[in-house]
Design a protein around this motif. Structure first.
Motif, short mmCIF file in Angstrom:
data_model
loop_
_atom_site.label_atom_id
_atom_site.label_comp_id
_atom_site.label_asym_id
_atom_site.label_seq_id
_atom_site.Cartn_x
_atom_site.Cartn_y
_atom_site.Cartn_z
N SER A 8 0.85 -1.20 0.00
CA SER A 8 0.00 0.00 0.00
C SER A 8 0.88 1.24 0.00
N SER A 10 0.44 5.71 -0.19
CA SER A 10 -0.37 6.92 -0.31
C SER A 10 0.53 8.14 -0.45
N SER A 17 -5.11 12.95 0.93
CA SER A 17 -4.34 11.75 0.61
C SER A 17 -4.83 11.10 -0.68
N HIS A 19 -4.52 7.50 -2.54
CA HIS A 19 -4.15 6.11 -2.30
C HIS A 19 -3.71 5.48 -3.63
N LYS A 22 -3.32 -0.09 -3.11
CA LYS A 22 -4.17 -0.57 -2.03
C LYS A 22 -4.02 -2.09 -1.88
N ASP A 58 4.08 2.20 2.19
CA ASP A 58 3.64 2.48 3.56
C ASP A 58 3.50 1.20 4.36
#
Length: 346
Positions: A8, A10, A17, A19, A22, A58
């Motif tokens: 993931s 972002s 934010s 994204h 995902k 992340d």
């Protein structure tokens, strides 16, 4: 070889934010060419930059050769990156350096001797077909030649993995074809695993063993290239496939044809694409096939053909004809054989 697990990512912008990725997971096997395709904003560029940690995710794991790169120290990460080459859409060549210098300078920074540098530059310029361009400058090269220099520069470090970030997007069709042939050669002769991203289905068709389709930061479909072509599930995947095989008919023509029979799509793979299955249908059954459109293309290892045809005749005979075609390893779509209902082919 490459395992992306639950990635993931972002980014923070003026509107909050974004994204980009995902919970994305893909697996690339050693020695294969794996493609990731998607429209602009799908997240594919961010994904490929996570493989060598140009973008640090992340969350999730980036496992290359059984090592999670996200857990390495800066020093060990630099060593791991040495086995991952990368080529870009924009070539990223030094304008004031010759072809030789563009490849040699990064090698010199690794501490190689002058002789070792010269041997590597000479070898890889020959592999990409530019052995006579040592002293040329980027401004004197075509787009395809610039990309070949970039590929030679990446190969000179003798990576195990080559990442291709839209490497053919800025090239004309003929040059794209030549660069794809070069990537195939590199994969087959040097055994280098290639992970590429693109928005062009012809790139996937030409060289990829498997493909993942991305949309809105997620993988929406994944599988062997052959399977994606024959039976795409997601609407976006179908759009990509139909960009190569467009068989749409005007509603008024389709309605007229349905009055006297059924409109079906036939897909042929490998040996089946060369068999006269359709000709045999008219001889074996009281059915008259009329070809509305068609094409044959070459995937990486086998041919793939599609025909849109009108089968004129009684439904019982059409049912027998379709069953026969399926026995000949032809994929038939667009008609419900069990209930006799027509379905639009798109």
């Amino acid at each position: 070889m490459i395992e992306l697990v639950g990635i993931s990512k972002s980014f923070t912008g003026k509107k909050g934010s974004i994204h980009a990725l995902k919970n994305v997971s893909i697996s690339v096997k050693k020695g294969e060419i794996y493609g990731v395709i998607g429209y602009s904003g799908a997240g594919k560029s961010t994904l490929i930059r996570c493989v060598n940690l140009l973008e640090k995710p992340d969350s999730g794991s980036v496992i290359v050769n059984n090592v999670d790169l996200t857990k390495l120290s800066p020093g060990k990460l630099r060593v791991a990156r040495g086995k991952i080459g990368m080529i870009f859409q924009g070539f990223n060549l030094l304008k004031t350096a010759t072809v030789y210098e563009n490849i040699a300078l990064p090698l010199k920074l690794t501490g190689l001797s002058k002789q070792e540098v010269e041997e590597k530059v000479t070898r890889y310029l020959k592999i990409v077909g530019l052995e006579n361009k040592h002293h040329s400058y980027p401004s004197e090269l075509s787009g395809g030649q610039k990309q070949r220099v970039a590929i030679a520069r990446a190969l000179a470090h003798e990576p195990e993995i080559l990442l291709s970030d839209e490497a053919t997007s800025a090239l004309d069709p003929d040059t794209t074809e030549a660069i794809l042939e070069l990537l195939l050669k590199i994969n087959r002769e040097l055994g280098i695993t290639i992970l590429l991203i693109t928005h062009e289905m012809n790139v996937i068709q030409k060289i990829c063993d498997r493909v993942a389709v991305m949309e809105n930061g997620e993988v929406i479909e994944e599988g062997k290239t052959k399977d994606i072509f024959t039976s795409p599930k997601h609407a976006t995947t179908k759009r990509f496939v139909n960009s190569l095989f467009s068989h749409n008919l005007p509603d008024e023509i389709l309605s007229t044809l349905k009055e006297t029979g059924h409109v079906v799509s036939l897909s042929f793979f490998g040996k089946a694409s060369g068999e006269p299955a359709l000709a045999l249908v008219s001889k074996k059954f009281d059915v008259y096939p009329n070809i509305l459109s068609g094409s044959i293309t070459q995937l990486k290892d086998e041919s793939f053909g599609q025909l849109l045809i009108h089968l004129k005749g009684d439904f019982t005979e059409i049912q027998k004809a379709v069953s026969f075609l399926k026995q000949q390893q032809v994929l038939v779509e667009g008609v419900d054989i069990d209930e006799g209902k027509n379905q639009r082919v798109s």
